[in-house]
Design a protein around this motif. Structure first.
Motif, PDB file in Angstrom:
ATOM      1  N   ALA A  93      22.175  13.197  67.465  1.00 54.70           N
ATOM      2  CA  ALA A  93      22.023  12.226  68.549  1.00 54.70           C
ATOM      3  C   ALA A  93      20.549  11.927  68.804  1.00 54.70           C
ATOM      4  CB  ALA A  93      22.694  12.755  69.821  1.00 54.70           C
ATOM      5  N   ARG A  94      19.711  12.934  68.795  1.00 48.12           N
ATOM      6  CA  ARG A  94      18.269  12.713  68.991  1.00 48.12           C
ATOM      7  C   ARG A  94      17.699  11.820  67.891  1.00 48.12           C
ATOM      8  NH1 ARG A  94      16.973  18.924  70.127  1.00 48.12           N
ATOM      9  NH2 ARG A  94      17.352  19.012  72.378  1.00 48.12           N
ATOM     10  N   ALA A  95      18.127  12.055  66.670  1.00 46.72           N
ATOM     11  CA  ALA A  95      17.583  11.315  65.538  1.00 46.72           C
ATOM     12  C   ALA A  95      18.021   9.855  65.536  1.00 46.72           C
ATOM     13  CB  ALA A  95      17.998  11.991  64.228  1.00 46.72           C
ATOM     14  N   HIS A  96      19.169   9.554  66.126  1.00 49.07           N
ATOM     15  CA  HIS A  96      19.728   8.201  66.047  1.00 49.07           C
ATOM     16  C   HIS A  96      19.780   7.479  67.395  1.00 49.07           C
ATOM     17  CE1 HIS A  96      21.120   8.438  61.813  1.00 49.07           C
ATOM     18  NE2 HIS A  96      21.197   9.736  62.068  1.00 49.07           N
ATOM     19  N   GLY A  97      19.235   8.097  68.440  1.00 49.86           N
ATOM     20  CA  GLY A  97      19.250   7.457  69.745  1.00 49.86           C
ATOM     21  C   GLY A  97      20.616   7.445  70.404  1.00 49.86           C
ATOM     22  N   HIS A  98      21.474   8.385  70.032  1.00 53.18           N
ATOM     23  CA  HIS A  98      22.793   8.506  70.648  1.00 53.18           C
ATOM     24  C   HIS A  98      22.726   9.494  71.817  1.00 53.18           C
ATOM     25  CE1 HIS A  98      24.551   7.383  66.436  1.00 53.18           C
ATOM     26  NE2 HIS A  98      23.980   6.365  67.046  1.00 53.18           N
ATOM     27  N   ASP A  99      23.838   9.665  72.496  1.00 54.42           N
ATOM     28  CA  ASP A  99      23.881  10.555  73.653  1.00 54.42           C
ATOM     29  C   ASP A  99      24.723  11.794  73.356  1.00 54.42           C
ATOM     30  OD1 ASP A  99      22.340   8.859  75.123  1.00 54.42           O
ATOM     31  OD2 ASP A  99      23.973   7.980  76.289  1.00 54.42           O
ATOM     32  N   CYS A 100      24.074  12.935  73.294  1.00 56.59           N
ATOM     33  CA  CYS A 100      24.740  14.232  73.202  1.00 56.59           C
ATOM     34  C   CYS A 100      23.661  15.262  73.485  1.00 56.59           C
ATOM     35  CB  CYS A 100      25.364  14.464  71.830  1.00 56.59           C
ATOM     36  SG  CYS A 100      26.348  15.994  71.715  1.00 56.59           S
ATOM     37  N   TYR A 111      30.442  12.837  72.558  1.00 59.74           N
ATOM     38  CA  TYR A 111      29.353  12.208  71.805  1.00 59.74           C
ATOM     39  C   TYR A 111      29.470  10.704  72.015  1.00 59.74           C
ATOM     40  CZ  TYR A 111      26.151  11.396  67.849  1.00 59.74           C
ATOM     41  OH  TYR A 111      25.085  11.040  67.063  1.00 59.74           O
ATOM     42  N   VAL A 112      28.362  10.066  72.416  1.00 52.06           N
ATOM     43  CA  VAL A 112      28.362   8.625  72.678  1.00 52.06           C
ATOM     44  C   VAL A 112      27.379   7.959  71.733  1.00 52.06           C
ATOM     45  CG1 VAL A 112      28.072   6.808  74.394  1.00 52.06           C
ATOM     46  CG2 VAL A 112      28.911   9.055  75.102  1.00 52.06           C
ATOM     47  N   CYS A 113      27.836   6.911  71.033  1.00 46.07           N
ATOM     48  CA  CYS A 113      26.980   6.196  70.096  1.00 46.07           C
ATOM     49  C   CYS A 113      27.147   4.689  70.282  1.00 46.07           C
ATOM     50  CB  CYS A 113      27.312   6.592  68.655  1.00 46.07           C
ATOM     51  SG  CYS A 113      29.024   6.289  68.164  1.00 46.07           S
ATOM     52  N   GLU A 114      26.316   3.932  69.592  1.00 38.39           N
ATOM     53  CA  GLU A 114      26.403   2.470  69.599  1.00 38.39           C
ATOM     54  C   GLU A 114      27.106   2.023  68.326  1.00 38.39           C
ATOM     55  OE1 GLU A 114      25.259   0.214  71.820  1.00 38.39           O
ATOM     56  OE2 GLU A 114      24.217   1.571  73.211  1.00 38.39           O
ATOM     57  N   ARG A 115      28.071   1.117  68.468  1.00 35.00           N
ATOM     58  CA  ARG A 115      28.728   0.553  67.300  1.00 35.00           C
ATOM     59  C   ARG A 115      29.060  -0.905  67.581  1.00 35.00           C
ATOM     60  NH1 ARG A 115      32.048   4.399  65.887  1.00 35.00           N
ATOM     61  NH2 ARG A 115      30.654   5.072  64.225  1.00 35.00           N
ATOM     62  N   ASP A 116      28.543  -1.789  66.733  1.00 29.80           N
ATOM     63  CA  ASP A 116      28.780  -3.230  66.878  1.00 29.80           C
ATOM     64  C   ASP A 116      28.403  -3.727  68.268  1.00 29.80           C
ATOM     65  OD1 ASP A 116      29.821  -3.295  64.266  1.00 29.80           O
ATOM     66  OD2 ASP A 116      31.832  -2.782  64.972  1.00 29.80           O
ATOM     67  N   GLY A 117      27.282  -3.218  68.767  1.00 24.79           N
ATOM     68  CA  GLY A 117      26.767  -3.684  70.042  1.00 24.79           C
ATOM     69  C   GLY A 117      27.464  -3.138  71.267  1.00 24.79           C
ATOM     70  N   ARG A 118      28.317  -2.136  71.101  1.00 24.95           N
ATOM     71  CA  ARG A 118      28.984  -1.567  72.268  1.00 24.95           C
ATOM     72  C   ARG A 118      28.931  -0.050  72.226  1.00 24.95           C
ATOM     73  NH1 ARG A 118      34.501  -0.206  71.281  1.00 24.95           N
ATOM     74  NH2 ARG A 118      35.098  -0.586  69.112  1.00 24.95           N
ATOM     75  N   ARG A 119      29.058   0.527  73.398  1.00 21.70           N
ATOM     76  CA  ARG A 119      29.022   1.983  73.529  1.00 21.70           C
ATOM     77  C   ARG A 119      30.392   2.552  73.158  1.00 21.70           C
ATOM     78  NH1 ARG A 119      24.404   4.634  74.668  1.00 21.70           N
ATOM     79  NH2 ARG A 119      25.267   5.903  76.345  1.00 21.70           N
ATOM     80  N   VAL A 120      30.390   3.558  72.294  1.00 16.82           N
ATOM     81  CA  VAL A 120      31.635   4.184  71.851  1.00 16.82           C
ATOM     82  C   VAL A 120      31.551   5.678  72.133  1.00 16.82           C
ATOM     83  CG1 VAL A 120      33.147   4.669  69.892  1.00 16.82           C
ATOM     84  CG2 VAL A 120      31.974   2.452  70.046  1.00 16.82           C
TER      85      VAL A 120
END
Length: 292
Positions: free
Chosen positions: A114-121, A152-161
């Protein structure tokens, strides 16, 4: 009154939340840019203050746990929900610590990705030992206890997943058939409707927006041994009729801790345990099934 810096506050909270965490893991969790010597010094200061204590194993990082005073301090701060347990006896802790550390190491693989990709965890994005009722009754078989529930929260196709996982860490100590039966209890949990439910909805929908993925993480043996164990686990799970029929409703994946740690959950490192497709898939990826 002991004055703690931000690292010490975060470390104390992480130790309380995860129960057993080693020095290296604490540095990576809450002080990734901090020198290892500084991490050790700050943890030793917490010990001198009577807030934490340690388990020492030869040629291994110290394993930390909170004291009663440390637990009281965390609970008074109110930054996390109170945990219902304290550290068991040292003899029990010595038996449990490798499994507990592997659960933390599993969470760390997600945190570092998450740190490496700007995601939330973050360090508190998984809750250890979460019980879920699979049927009415008071027997231990009436619940399934996840080693952790991880978000775990990430960005996919412009939306939060958001992805949620039931994490099962297996250190190659449990018979494969028994581990498969535990996976069967997650399938039972998916379909369990409490008798008092007026709307006939499964109980999991009261806790989760979407049924979490089941993630089995194998450790405690060489990779070639774990590969055989993974194949056996898939065969046992597929042979269980109830579980096999749930492949379109429950996502169950298995990988090894080494692959998760070295390659991360965004890579194709996990083997589906249900369904016909055995091609490796990312742990965090598009849903392979929809929970209904």
């Amino acid at each position: 009154m002991v004055r703690l810096d931000s690292f010490q506050r975060d470390a104390l909270t992480a130790i309380y939340w995860h129960r057993l965490v080693n020095t290296d893991q604490l540095g990576r969790l809450v002080g990734p840019s901090m020198p290892a010597r500084t991490v050790r010094d700050k943890l030793l200061a917490l010990r001198r203050a009577g807030l934490v204590d340690r388990i020492v194993h030869q040629r291994a990082p110290r394993v930390w746990h909170v004291t009663e005073d440390g637990a009281a301090a965390v609970e008074a701060a109110g930054t996390v929900d109170a945990r219902p347990y304290r550290l068991p006896s040292m003899a029990v802790a010595d038996l449990l610590h490798r499994h507990a550390l592997d659960v933390v190491e599993t969470g760390l693989a997600f945190v570092e990705t998450a740190r490496a990709h700007g995601h939330d965890c973050g360090p508190l994005s998984w809750t250890p030992e979460v019980a879920h009722r699979v049927r009415a009754g008071s027997d231990r078989r009436d619940v399934v206890i996840a080693d952790a529930v991880l978000h775990y929260v990430c960005e996919r196709d412009g939306r939060r997943v958001q992805r949620v996982f039931f994490v099962e860490v297996d250190r190659a100590t449990m018979p494969v058939a028994r581990l498969a039966r535990k996976l069967g209890r997650y399938v039972r949990y998916h379909g369990y409707v409490a008798k008092q439910a007026a709307d006939n909805r499964p109980v999991w929908q009261q806790r989760y927006a979407r049924f979490p993925r089941v993630l089995v993480v194998l450790s405690g043996a060489p990779e070639h041994v774990l590969d055989r164990r993974l194949a056996d686990l898939r065969a046992h799970t597929q042979a269980m009729t109830t579980a096999a029929l749930a492949h379109d409703r429950v996502v169950a994946l298995a990988t090894t801790l080494e692959r998760l740690r070295c390659r991360g959950p965004l890579r194709e490192i996990a083997v589906p345990l249900l369904g016909d497709d055995t091609r490796p898939v990312p742990v965090v990826g598009p849903p392979a099934a929809r929970a209904r």
